[in-house]
Design a protein around this motif. Structure first.
Motif, mmCIF file in Angstrom:
data_model
loop_
_atom_site.group_PDB
_atom_site.id
_atom_site.type_symbol
_atom_site.label_atom_id
_atom_site.label_comp_id
_atom_site.label_asym_id
_atom_site.label_seq_id
_atom_site.Cartn_x
_atom_site.Cartn_y
_atom_site.Cartn_z
ATOM 1 N N ILE A 476 0.226 -1.336 0.397
ATOM 2 C CA ILE A 476 0.401 -0.045 0.005
ATOM 3 C C ILE A 476 0.261 1.151 -0.011
ATOM 4 O O ILE A 476 0.866 2.001 -1.313
ATOM 5 C CB ILE A 476 -1.399 0.364 1.116
ATOM 6 C CG1 ILE A 476 -2.564 -0.731 1.098
ATOM 7 C CG2 ILE A 476 -1.417 1.266 1.227
ATOM 8 C CD1 ILE A 476 -3.171 -1.563 2.208
ATOM 9 N N LEU A 477 1.829 1.205 0.957
ATOM 10 C CA LEU A 477 2.074 2.362 1.108
ATOM 11 C C LEU A 477 3.171 2.943 -0.386
ATOM 12 O O LEU A 477 4.011 4.186 -0.616
ATOM 13 C CB LEU A 477 3.462 2.507 2.105
ATOM 14 C CG LEU A 477 2.525 3.224 3.458
ATOM 15 C CD1 LEU A 477 3.759 3.439 4.832
ATOM 16 C CD2 LEU A 477 1.350 4.638 2.963
ATOM 17 N N TYR A 479 3.098 2.334 -3.272
ATOM 18 C CA TYR A 479 2.371 2.382 -4.446
ATOM 19 C C TYR A 479 1.916 3.828 -4.266
ATOM 20 O O TYR A 479 1.961 4.912 -5.251
ATOM 21 C CB TYR A 479 1.629 1.825 -5.466
ATOM 22 C CG TYR A 479 1.444 0.595 -5.145
ATOM 23 C CD1 TYR A 479 1.324 -0.560 -4.370
ATOM 24 C CD2 TYR A 479 2.826 0.289 -5.794
ATOM 25 C CE1 TYR A 479 1.438 -1.653 -3.909
ATOM 26 C CE2 TYR A 479 3.113 -0.725 -6.204
ATOM 27 C CZ TYR A 479 2.873 -2.030 -5.635
ATOM 28 O OH TYR A 479 3.229 -3.165 -6.087
ATOM 29 N N SER A 480 1.202 3.548 -2.900
ATOM 30 C CA SER A 480 1.421 5.955 -2.430
ATOM 31 C C SER A 480 2.470 6.971 -2.549
ATOM 32 O O SER A 480 1.838 7.615 -2.952
ATOM 33 C CB SER A 480 0.045 5.887 -1.617
ATOM 34 O OG SER A 480 0.858 5.580 -0.350
#
Lengths: 488, 488
Positions: A476-477, A479-480
């Motif tokens: 998650i992190l 990619y963000s």
């Protein structure tokens, strides 16, 4: 701000050079077509300074710069006041000059990121100022040196050119005539000058002359020696033309060389961790920010450069460069006087700031690495990140799923997970709080056990395991963070 | 012509699918961001069918398609008349959905080539319709399968999201409360639905419910088992949402699959050698072209698709596709009736054309290779190119300079030069005339001797030498042909 594109560059060039020569310092910001060319090049909390530098270097050689901002700061005669001349360049790699034809990688999400800030891709590609690196410059010089000026001009109709050359080739081989005239109507709209160059380059055994009155080209069969004699007188003209061609190709590289020569560059790099440049700028530019230490430096946009006046245009390279320079001055002021009683603070000259910043020279801030910065002028600092965490499966049947681990841990902050075996993994955390929270939250977890990593306890072949193998980054992190890394 | 972009795609989709299902054939044309990713991938007259196919395949996997034209032809009820529905798609690779984030190579000169035809790069990047390949589709499905819907939506503010997650993580670890409410003002402008999904994904031990009346999210600490029970009822909604997400990512790939299913594709590939598609189209569309064989098929633009009416927009993929389909019909007609007396030519159905084109099925025209086409459905034809030429230095001191050789030979036509040793080289010529002219012109050359290449005479280890080593391509011609290859 003044925008610089291909069609305005030559005219603006003297103004830019003059500003560089006269200034106190230059803030620089760039926009690129990508951030990581593949998953191995992604930033990771496991990276030390050397590895990160290597990743950045390789990435930078494959992607390209589409916009570059120079904000050129000079002290005015008023106390504490600086004047900023900000140039926003659209850049596009030189192409079609001899063998030079750059290939560059675009990362789909990076271009989409630029879209959010209204980046104009047509300006980048249609109107970008040319530039070359040193290898390309050499290729162009070599290409010109073979005495071929043509092939440099890509805007001629190649089909028409080929048609004329076939006629001439045919004439050389099959005709008994010693001289041939190419009339205006034979020239297929190709400029006489260019056609003349092209014929000379392609055919070693002819001598061409432009007849300016009749507007035709006269072609004569000659030996190579005869031709050499005839051409010696033209060498000087040729050299001038070559110089112009090379300057046109060099484009922005000429400015960069002047900057190197005067050593006034300051790269855009966020000075405060976990805080975006835009936020730091807004904070320091506010009333509260201004009064942190009295007599702060102020900045005005120079006359004719006021397109950024009272306007935030974040992620336009020119504006980011301007913010960077502004923030640099304010932080320099704070650092210079942080231990000085208010009553003793005085307006000061720029060089005093430079003295107090000695510790920061050549240190490039990096995000999501085991170090906070890369020191390009010496040894890197020792890592201040928390120890690695060591994860193992607590049930024989349960195999660790790296994506799943990343998802479990990422709510607690920046993490990167690296598999060791199917039942063991390492976790690098961005800060101590995150590390502590993860240890706490997973204390009695059903499937996994987490402890602080001990190189003695957990690995007999530490180095080998630690710095090799595939790093799978938090699902998650990562990619963000990546598309927005400047804000992180 | 109808333009198709991201914002109009969903609405136009049924119309496109219907046109594909009902048509007789589809002509397809594409614009790419590059032609060769490096010098080894450049087309060469030394290439056989297999090598060229490999080069094209590798290149196509690295560059990206920026525009695609579909011209969909259907026979009308009138004799010989076809109706064309032409769609011009801007395409942009899917990015930011889970791990999918395409990297693609741009060739500086190829984008400049598109500039000459007024290509709109902003439309490509801002408004391109998404598409994915099968690998990417699987990645997206896997990503969704981990029951994480979030991370799919890239348009949320990641900093704000991180802030909320930190608050929740903190609450889980440190608070005694069993239930927490996130009010509107806590949600940092993140859509409630998305935030709800995100929280569920990140935190395995909470149960979230959206309270639509109070517009808040209620968070409850639960065990993993409790949560599983509670969520079972929501599975159907979830599946529908996933299906929508995948369809959005697939984008143009959905159309391509329908085309494969109906097998009506016809790739844009020039049917006549050494002649540009635009020229062939103009010739065949002229009065003379129309009367080459009587009763030629005619084409009208379907109602609502008339933006190309009486207008040439070459190198826009839609128009190129339309020209391709038009030329295909006219040539099919000529080939069908070439041996039929005029009096016996009759208007015919489309399938009759297909029968007469049997020999051409699956043959892809290639330029600058040792073969004229690649047969993707069987063995390649035997090369019809002239024998290779063998060059050797005629003076002991004179070393061959490949660039120089290329410049000497290129006036006579397309050539590629490949070094064997410092005093020997091979030359591949595009046609017999070129080969003959070179042999003739250099008969008594000062520095070099040229003969036809004989594998027995000139090389004991033929294959090894012939198909390995660096190929240096003609300096002048290669650079001019590449950016314009469609016209060559």
């Amino acid at each position: 701000m003044v925008e610089v594109v291909k069609s305005t560059f030559a005219e603006q060039y003297p103004l830019i050079i003059e500003a560089i020569k006269d200034c106190d310092f230059i803030a620089l910001d760039t926009e690129f077509t990508g951030l990581s060319v593949d998953s191995e090049m992604k930033p990771s909390l496991f990276d030390d300074g050397a590895l990160r530098y290597q990743k950045l270097r390789e990435t930078a050689s494959k992607i390209t710069m589409c916009q570059l901002g120079l904000s050129i700061f000079s002290k005015t005669s008023k106390d504490n006041q600086y004047e900023a001349k900000t140039f926003n360049f659209y850049l596009y790699p030189c192409s079609g000059y001899g063998p030079v034809d750059s290939r560059f990688v675009c990362q789909a999400s990076s271009l989409k990121f630029l879209c959010r800030y209204d980046f104009d891709f047509n300006k980048f590609i249609y109107e970008g100022v040319s530039y070359v690196n040193e290898v390309e410059e050499k290729q162009i010089r070599d290409h010109i040196d073979v005495a071929s000026r043509i092939g440099l001009e890509r805007d001629i109709d190649e089909n028409a050119l080929q048609k004329i050359c076939s006629i001439v080739a045919n004439w050389i081989v099959n005709s008994e005539e010693e001289v041939k005239k190419l009339q205006k109507e034979d020239m297929e709209k190709i400029p006489t000058f260019l056609l003349n160059c092209e014929l000379r380059t392609r055919f070693p055994n002819i001598r061409t002359t432009v007849n300016k009155i009749e507007k035709c080209i006269e072609i004569k069969k000659v030996s190579a020696e005869e031709r050499l004699d005839l051409e010696t007188t033209e060498v000087e003209d040729e050299k001038l033309y070559q110089q112009n061609t090379i300057e046109k190709c060099l484009g922005f590289a000429r400015i960069f060389r002047i900057m190197k020569q005067y050593k006034k560059g300051l790269e855009s790099t966020e000075l405060l961790q976990f805080t975006s440049l835009g936020q730091v700028y807004t904070d320091l530019e506010s009333d509260v920010g201004r009064d942190l230490v009295i007599h702060p430096p102020t900045v005005v946009h120079a006359e004719g450069f006021d397109r950024y006046h009272n306007k935030m245009v974040v992620h336009e390279a020119g504006f980011d460069a301007y913010m960077c320079g502004f923030v640099f001055l304010r932080i320099a002021h704070i650092l210079t006087f942080k231990d000085t009683p208010s009553t003793d603070v005085i307006p000061c000259m720029f060089r005093r700031y430079l003295q107090s910043l000695d510790d920061y020279v050549n240190k490039i801030n990096v995000i999501r690495a085991s170090v906070n910065n890369i020191n390009i002028g010496g040894n890197d600092d020792v890592s201040t990140r928390p120890e690695l965490l060591y994860v193992r499966s607590s049930m024989l049947k349960y195999k660790l799923n790296i994506d799943q681990l990343a998802k479990w841990f990422s709510p607690y902050g920046s993490v990167d997970v690296k598999p060791l075996t199917s039942s063991r993994a390492l976790v690098a955390c961005g800060n101590y709080r995150c590390s502590k929270d993860i240890l706490q939250a997973f204390r009695r977890h059903q499937y996994i056990r987490i402890t602080k990593y001990s190189i003695w306890k957990h690995s007999p072949v530490v180095r080998g395991i630690l710095w090799s193998g595939v790093i799978i980054t938090s699902g998650i992190l990562a990619y963000s963070l990546l598309p927005k890394s400047k804000n992180s």
